[in-house]
Design an enzyme around this catalytic site. Sequence first.
Site, PDB file in Angstrom:
ATOM      1  N   GLU A  93       1.171  60.406  30.036  1.00 10.90           N
ATOM      2  CA  GLU A  93       1.279  60.143  28.606  1.00 10.90           C
ATOM      3  C   GLU A  93       1.197  58.648  28.309  1.00 10.90           C
ATOM      4  O   GLU A  93       1.755  57.830  29.032  1.00 10.90           O
ATOM      5  CB  GLU A  93       2.576  60.733  28.062  1.00 10.90           C
ATOM      6  CG  GLU A  93       3.791  60.353  28.869  1.00 10.90           C
ATOM      7  CD  GLU A  93       5.018  61.177  28.502  1.00 10.90           C
ATOM      8  OE1 GLU A  93       5.843  60.667  27.743  1.00 10.90           O
ATOM      9  OE2 GLU A  93       5.142  62.313  28.984  1.00 10.90           O
ATOM     10  N   CYS A 106       2.125  51.594  25.442  1.00  7.16           N
ATOM     11  CA  CYS A 106       3.236  52.108  26.252  1.00  7.16           C
ATOM     12  C   CYS A 106       2.623  53.055  27.287  1.00  7.16           C
ATOM     13  O   CYS A 106       2.014  54.059  26.926  1.00  7.16           O
ATOM     14  CB  CYS A 106       4.205  52.839  25.328  1.00  7.16           C
ATOM     15  SG  CYS A 106       5.503  53.684  26.215  1.00  7.16           S
ATOM     16  N   CYS A 113       9.339  62.606  35.911  1.00  9.14           N
ATOM     17  CA  CYS A 113      10.297  61.556  36.312  1.00  9.14           C
ATOM     18  C   CYS A 113      11.394  62.185  37.156  1.00  9.14           C
ATOM     19  O   CYS A 113      11.880  63.266  36.835  1.00  9.14           O
ATOM     20  CB  CYS A 113      10.908  60.905  35.071  1.00  9.14           C
ATOM     21  SG  CYS A 113      12.030  59.548  35.485  1.00  9.14           S
ATOM     22  N   CYS A 117      17.936  61.663  32.954  1.00 12.01           N
ATOM     23  CA  CYS A 117      18.584  61.224  31.716  1.00 12.01           C
ATOM     24  C   CYS A 117      18.642  62.408  30.753  1.00 12.01           C
ATOM     25  O   CYS A 117      17.610  63.049  30.501  1.00 12.01           O
ATOM     26  CB  CYS A 117      17.814  60.069  31.088  1.00 12.01           C
ATOM     27  SG  CYS A 117      17.575  58.700  32.237  1.00 12.01           S
ATOM     28  N   CYS A 120      16.371  62.766  27.474  1.00 14.01           N
ATOM     29  CA  CYS A 120      14.932  62.557  27.653  1.00 14.01           C
ATOM     30  C   CYS A 120      14.229  63.856  28.047  1.00 14.01           C
ATOM     31  O   CYS A 120      14.636  64.541  28.995  1.00 14.01           O
ATOM     32  CB  CYS A 120      14.726  61.513  28.743  1.00 14.01           C
ATOM     33  SG  CYS A 120      13.015  61.362  29.247  1.00 14.01           S
ATOM     34  N   CYS A 344       9.258  57.527  23.995  1.00 16.33           N
ATOM     35  CA  CYS A 344       9.413  57.736  25.429  1.00 16.33           C
ATOM     36  C   CYS A 344      10.036  59.096  25.695  1.00 16.33           C
ATOM     37  O   CYS A 344      11.021  59.465  25.086  1.00 16.33           O
ATOM     38  CB  CYS A 344      10.313  56.648  26.015  1.00 16.33           C
ATOM     39  SG  CYS A 344      10.909  57.012  27.657  1.00 16.33           S
TER      40      CYS A 344
HETATM   41  S1  SF4 Z   1      14.488  58.127  30.080  1.00 17.14           S
HETATM   42 FE1  SF4 Z   1      13.246  59.815  30.924  1.00 17.14          FE
HETATM   43  S2  SF4 Z   1      11.416  58.862  31.773  1.00 17.14           S
HETATM   44 FE2  SF4 Z   1      12.943  57.217  31.442  1.00 17.14          FE
HETATM   45  S3  SF4 Z   1      14.050  57.098  33.421  1.00 17.14           S
HETATM   46 FE3  SF4 Z   1      15.233  58.532  32.175  1.00 17.14          FE
HETATM   47  S4  SF4 Z   1      14.407  60.570  32.717  1.00 17.14           S
HETATM   48 FE4  SF4 Z   1      12.923  59.027  33.430  1.00 17.14          FE
END
Ligand code: SF4
Length: 367
Positions: A93, A106, A113, A117, A120, A344
């Site tokens: 992306e 970006c 990932c 988090c 996210c 993001c």
């Molecule tokens: S915010 Fe999302 S993309 Fe960024 S490090 Fe945390 S899990 Fe990974």
Amino acid sequence: MKQPIELLGLSKSELVSFVETIGEPAYRGRQVFKGLQQRRLQSFEAMSDLPKELRARLNEVSLASSLTVESRYVSSDGTRRYLMKTHDNLPVETVFIPEERRDTICFSSQSGCPLQCTFCLTAQLGLLRSLTAAEIVEQIQIALNDAYGTGVKPPRGTNLVAMGAGEPLLNLEELLKALRVMADPQGLHIVPNRVTVSTAGVVPRILELAKTSDRPHLAISLAAPTDELRNELMPINKRWPLEELLSACKTFEKTLKPGERLTFEYVMLDGVNDSDEQARQLANLLNRHSIKAKVNLIPHNPADPLPYQPSSDEAVQRFKNVLESKGIHAYVRRPRGRDIFAACGQLAAREGTLSNRIQTTLVGANN
Ligand code: SF4
């Protein structure tokens, strides 16, 4: 069978060495570099200054491009969002954000990932794989070609932020390789000073980056002022808790150039991390480590499977006021491309449900 080599990830001197291995003179390497990096051509066929036989040979042993654009959306505020696919069908992306005095792209450093988090959406994909330097460079090429036309020099400067999918410091080697390629004055000429890398807090890599001479700027995603809350929101905190992270930031701060500042990103989650008390805790944390950073307060972009809502404008303003009353420079980041989920962690993971809900101009898949 030998994998074709991705030429977009090679520096000029590496490209010269590469063409020499296939029996061509050095100047051909410089020509190919210019074709790829300055003219932003995405195929050898388009390099009409190369002999036909050489173009055919290059096609056999190497790749001029490997990403394809699956979908492309343009927001009412001009932000462009791309969902691309790698040759092995993994999502990438990228977001292009035009501003008055510069454009910001970006980009993603990984597909998916590995970090978890909880605010996210990308986290829900898990790590699919890290991107190669060529795949990082190509995201920028595709966005610039789409915005301005193939090879057209952008009218404004281009800033890059590694804030798309992935934890950039877990793919540091390929990332730095890509940045070195892009810094070449005979290529894209985007110097590290125009690049910001955002990390969730991979402490050893922050220390490694501090020792790198041609490094980009650094931003740290904090999201919480205490270990207790950060363990919940960003589980990486259990591995490298706040004290360790902040002391790595202090080490990094010592390497800043004049005028450069460390940035902390703080996503604002309604009723979770946005109270006056938490603003005081955050200010105290930074002041205790005497870090002269700026704090970007980022409005959370809500997404169905995530259990958070964005803080109200009043809560964000109050939080900012408390930080400033304690001597911390705080800025509220303006949300861009919200109508196309351009924040993001909002892109690839949401693609399955996006098409029915999108309210903006769907320009359609190309390439
Ligand atoms: S915010 Fe999302 S993309 Fe960024 S490090 Fe945390 S899990 Fe990974």
